[in-house]
Design an enzyme around this catalytic site. Structure first.
Site, mmCIF file in Angstrom:
data_model
loop_
_atom_site.group_PDB
_atom_site.id
_atom_site.type_symbol
_atom_site.label_atom_id
_atom_site.label_comp_id
_atom_site.label_asym_id
_atom_site.label_seq_id
_atom_site.Cartn_x
_atom_site.Cartn_y
_atom_site.Cartn_z
ATOM 1 N N SER A 155 35.760 26.059 25.340
ATOM 2 C CA SER A 155 36.313 27.260 25.969
ATOM 3 C C SER A 155 35.393 27.670 27.113
ATOM 4 O O SER A 155 35.230 26.905 28.063
ATOM 5 C CB SER A 155 36.474 28.379 24.926
ATOM 6 O OG SER A 155 37.137 29.498 25.504
ATOM 7 N N HIS A 182 40.448 25.906 26.419
ATOM 8 C CA HIS A 182 41.187 27.154 26.585
ATOM 9 C C HIS A 182 41.336 27.442 28.079
ATOM 10 O O HIS A 182 40.365 27.730 28.775
ATOM 11 C CB HIS A 182 40.453 28.316 25.904
ATOM 12 C CG HIS A 182 40.315 28.137 24.424
ATOM 13 N ND1 HIS A 182 39.394 28.825 23.677
ATOM 14 C CD2 HIS A 182 41.003 27.353 23.551
ATOM 15 C CE1 HIS A 182 39.512 28.474 22.410
ATOM 16 N NE2 HIS A 182 40.479 27.579 22.311
ATOM 17 N N ASP A 278 37.642 29.518 17.466
ATOM 18 C CA ASP A 278 38.625 28.440 17.417
ATOM 19 C C ASP A 278 37.925 27.107 17.154
ATOM 20 O O ASP A 278 36.882 26.817 17.744
ATOM 21 C CB ASP A 278 39.396 28.377 18.736
ATOM 22 C CG ASP A 278 40.559 27.405 18.688
ATOM 23 O OD1 ASP A 278 41.156 27.248 17.601
ATOM 24 O OD2 ASP A 278 40.876 26.811 19.738
#
Length: 345
Positions: A155, A182, A278
């Site tokens: 991310s 992401h 995540d």
């Protein structure tokens, strides 16, 4: 390392432990702050901590140690009243840590008894032996594991980290690499093209129906979850707009769950820099099925949210700096390819 607030108890423990042939006290202190400042400066194979520290909660010290030393054996000395039930439960959840019940109040005011010293030494030595066995198991797992796919989650700071990792991997790859970064839909295609230019790999934005093959480097499209599904000998990409997980879409957890099923747990899971959690749950599931889990260390991560969350699940096999991630993946793939060739010869 010995971290005990009571000077009397600390000196007494020092003397008792020093006389034991299997134990050497490399550093002794009365505060958690000094312990954290010194833990990387001395050879430390285990930490003995008094639950009643004056400068910080025992639980906070244990959690801080776990950030850089996730598998270091820790023995917590506690009595009936100096640690809450909630803290006891949390300490147990951290992993590789035991709590030694003892008459702490009496030990603080009197010299440490032979019985207490023996209990402490026994617990500490047992934990160190168990961790040594686990380390041998990790090396054996890394060297003997068959890898059918690599899953990478990233991310914040991910594009730069992905470029470094992929650049360190020699093409052509022997397995597919599946990536969740992401990012919004407007940017993932451009990221795939950028990674292709920088790394020498043909990085593609994944599309539904794509048949996954060895050497593929597939990036989840922005705004869509990416899964892989097995149909007999074929593994195919599926994308969809089901609700976000962990407040993101694409989500690494979605990919990891599907890849665990598609590749029967023969996965190498890598969690790079990123905000949030995540990937942590997905890595847990993959690990239970036999996967090997690697995360980027805190020092080289722009944000240590995703890697740190994964570490706290207890499923991580290795924590490595960014510059070592590509080399580790390559080493495991080469060994796996060699084992696969030997099995089919």
């Amino acid at each position: 390392m010995l971290v005990v607030d009571s000077l009397r108890l600390r000196r007494s423990l020092d003397e008792r432990l020093a006389s034991h042939p299997q134990v050497k006290v490399t550093y002794s202190t009365g505060t958690g702050t000094l312990a954290l400042n010194r833990i990387d400066r001395f050879p430390v194979d285990a930490v003995i901590v008094d639950a009643s520290l004056s400068d910080m909660r025992c639980l906070d010290l244990v959690k801080s140690i776990r950030v850089t030393r996730p598998r270091l054996p820790i023995v917590v000395l506690m009595g009936d009243r100096n640690l809450s039930v909630r803290d006891r439960v949390e300490i147990r959840s951290v992993g590789c840590c035991t709590q030694l019940e003892m008459a702490v109040e009496e030990a603080r005011t009197r010299a440490c008894s032979d019985l207490l010293a023996t209990q402490i030494v026994t617990q500490t030595v047992q934990l160190c032996r168990a961790e040594n066995h686990r380390e041998i198991g990790r090396v054996a797992g890394r060297n003997g594991m068959r890898v059918e796919a690599v899953c990478i989650a990233a991310s914040t700071g991910g594009p730069e980290a992905l470029a470094r990792v992929l650049a360190d991997l020699r093409a052509p790859l022997s397995v597919p690499v599946l990536i969740v970064q992401h990012m919004s839909a407007a940017f993932t295609k451009g990221l795939a093209e950028q990674l292709s230019r920088k790394t020498g790999h043909n990085v593609l934005e994944a599309v539904a129906g794509h048949r996954v093959a060895r050497g593929d480097v597939l990036l989840a499209p922005g705004g869509l979850h990416m899964e892989v599904r097995r149909y007999a000998e074929r593994v195919v990409v599926r994308t969809h707009e089901e609700p976000p997980e962990n407040s993101v879409r694409p989500a690494a957890d979605v990919l990891l769950r599907s890849a665990t099923q598609a590749y029967r747990g023969q996965l190498l899971c890598v969690v790079l820099t990123g905000m949030g959690a995540d990937g942590a749950q997905g890595c847990q599931i993959a690990k239970q099925a036999g996967a090997y889990v690697v995360v980027q260390d805190e020092e080289t991560s722009k944000v240590w949210g995703m890697p740190g969350s994964t570490v706290r699940t207890g499923c991580v096999d290795e924590i490595v700096p960014l510059g070592s991630v590509g080399g580790l993946i390559g080493s495991m793939l080469r060994r796996s390819a060699g084992d696969r060739g030997a099995q089919t010869a």
